[in-house]
Design a protein around this motif. Structure first.
Motif, short mmCIF file in Angstrom:
data_model
loop_
_atom_site.label_atom_id
_atom_site.label_comp_id
_atom_site.label_asym_id
_atom_site.label_seq_id
_atom_site.Cartn_x
_atom_site.Cartn_y
_atom_site.Cartn_z
N ASN A 113 6.37 3.43 2.95
CA ASN A 113 5.99 2.02 2.95
C ASN A 113 6.20 1.37 4.32
N GLY A 114 7.20 1.85 5.04
CA GLY A 114 7.51 1.29 6.35
C GLY A 114 6.47 1.57 7.41
N THR A 115 5.54 2.49 7.11
CA THR A 115 4.48 2.81 8.09
C THR A 115 3.31 1.84 8.00
N VAL A 116 3.29 1.00 6.96
CA VAL A 116 2.16 0.07 6.77
C VAL A 116 2.45 -1.21 7.56
N THR A 117 2.14 -1.17 8.83
CA THR A 117 2.44 -2.30 9.71
C THR A 117 1.22 -3.15 10.04
N SER A 118 0.03 -2.61 9.79
CA SER A 118 -1.21 -3.36 10.05
C SER A 118 -2.31 -2.84 9.12
N LEU A 119 -3.43 -3.54 9.11
CA LEU A 119 -4.54 -3.20 8.22
C LEU A 119 -5.75 -2.74 9.01
N GLY A 120 -6.49 -1.79 8.43
CA GLY A 120 -7.73 -1.34 9.02
C GLY A 120 -8.91 -2.06 8.41
N PRO A 121 -10.13 -1.77 8.88
CA PRO A 121 -11.33 -2.43 8.35
C PRO A 121 -11.51 -2.24 6.85
N GLY A 122 -11.19 -1.06 6.33
CA GLY A 122 -11.34 -0.82 4.89
C GLY A 122 -10.42 -1.70 4.06
#
Length: 294
Positions: A113-122
Motif C-alpha cells: 500500500n505504501g507504494t501507491v504515492t500517485s495516480l496514472g491515467p487509468g
C-alpha cells in the motif's frame, strides 16, 4: 447500477481471538487465529459490491502469497481489480486482537500500500467515470489528495473515512463532500470530544458529516439543516472488525441510488449490525438480500 471507485488499502488481516487484550508487557493465551482478507479500502469495496454496486478497486498488493489471495477474494466478491497493481515485496497486513466483548485493537503494516504515492491515467479515468469515490488514509496522503482532486474536478461525490486519523491539509478537506469519522477520529480532527460539537466544527471544513458512534448509532450533520441522530439496531456483537467499513460501503451505495439520508443511514446501519454478528471483516459483510431482509 451505481459505479463506485475505491482508492485504498488492501491488507491481509491476521486476527487473534482472546478473552481480553494483553496489557503492555503482558502475554495472554488466545483461543483462535485466522487470516482474513481486509484493509479499509478493500473492505469498503467488498461491502459496496455485496450491496449491489459496480466497484473498481484502485491500489496495490505485494507479489507474495497474500497478494494473490487478496486479489482473488476481491474478484470473488465481484470487485474489478484491473487497477489493483502488484508491487514488489510484501502485501499490507493488519495485526488484530479481538476480545470477548467484540472490541479490537489493530496494528497496520502498509507493505505494498505504501507504494501507491500517485495516480496514472487509468486510475484518474476510473475515478472521473465513477458516481462516487471512497477514500481512507491507509495509503500515502499524496495519492489520497490526488484522487480527491480528480473526483472534485469531475463532480464525482467523494467520501472520506479519516482512518487512521492524522492531521489533514485544507486542500483535502476542500475536495471532500462527505466525511465519515468515528467519534474518536472526529474528536481528533475537530478538538471536540462531544459529537455534536465535533460535527459543528467539521462542517466548517466539509459540507456533510456522519460521525459513527458504535453501539450508539451515528450522527448526521450537514450545513444549514438539523442534525439527525440515528440509533443502531440492538444486537450482540461477536466481532466489530469491519463494521465501520461495511457502514461506509453500503451507505455509499444507498446514496448513489438516490435514497434519502434517513433511509440510507437506516440501510447502512442494518448492514453494520449484521456484520458485527459474525467473526472477521470482509467475510462477515452482508449481501444486499440480507440487508433488505433485516
Amino acid at each position: 447500477m451505481t459505479g463506485i471507485a475505491v482508492l485504498g488499502s488492501t491488507n491481509m488481516d491476521l486476527v487473534a481471538y482472546v478473552a481480553r487484550a494483553p496489557q503492555p508487557g503482558e502475554t495472554v493465551t488466545g483461543r483462535e487465529f485466522r487470516t482474513v482478507p481486509g484493509g479499509k479500502g478493500a473492505n469498503q469495496a467488498v461491502a459496496a459490491a455485496r450491496a449491489g454496486a459496480d466497484v473498481m478497486m484502485i491500489g496495490a498488493v505485494g507479489d507474495d502469497a497474500y497478494g494473490a489471495q487478496l486479489r482473488s477474494g476481491l474478484e470473488h466478491a465481484g470487485v474489478d481489480t484491473d487497477l489493483l497493481h502488484t508491487a514488489e515485496g510484501p502485501s499490507g497486513t493488519a495485526h488484530i486482537v479481538v476480545d470477548d466483548s467484540g472490541g479490537n485493537a489493530i496494528v497496520v503494516i502498509p507493505g505494498a500500500n505504501g507504494t501507491v504515492t500517485s495516480l496514472g491515467p487509468g486510475e484518474m479515468a476510473a475515478i472521473a467515470g465513477a458516481d462516487l469515490l471512497l477514500l481512507q488514509l491507509e495509503l500515502p496522503l499524496s495519492a489520497v489528495l490526488e484522487g480527491a482532486r480528480v473526483a472534485h474536478a469531475q463532480g464525482v461525490r467523494t467520501i472520506l473515512t479519516p482512518s487512521p486519523v492524522q492531521p489533514l491539509p485544507d486542500q483535502l478537506f476542500d475536495t471532500i463532500d462527505l466525511l465519515i469519522p468515528n467519534e474518536h477520529e472526529a474528536a481528533a480532527l475537530s478538538g471536540h470530544v462531544e459529537p455534536h460539537a465535533a460535527a459543528d466544527a467539521l462542517l466548517r471544513q466539509v459540507p456533510e458529516v456522519v460521525i459513527t458512534l458504535g453501539a450508539k448509532g451515528c450522527l448526521y450533520a450537514s450545513r444549514g439543516t438539523e442534525k439527525i441522530h440515528f440509533p443502531a439496531p440492538e444486537v450482540t456483537a461477536v466481532d466489530t472488525t469491519g463494521a465501520g467499513d461495511t457502514f461506509v460501503g453500503t451507505l455509499a451505495v444507498a446514496l448513489g441510488e438516490g435514497r434519502s439520508v434517513p433511509e440510507a443511514l437506516a440501510w447502512a446501519s442494518s448492514a453494520a449490525a449484521l456484520c458485527v454478528q459474525k467473526p472477521g471483516a470482509s467475510t462477515s459483510m452482508p449481501y444486499r438480500s440480507e440487508i433488505d431482509a433485516a
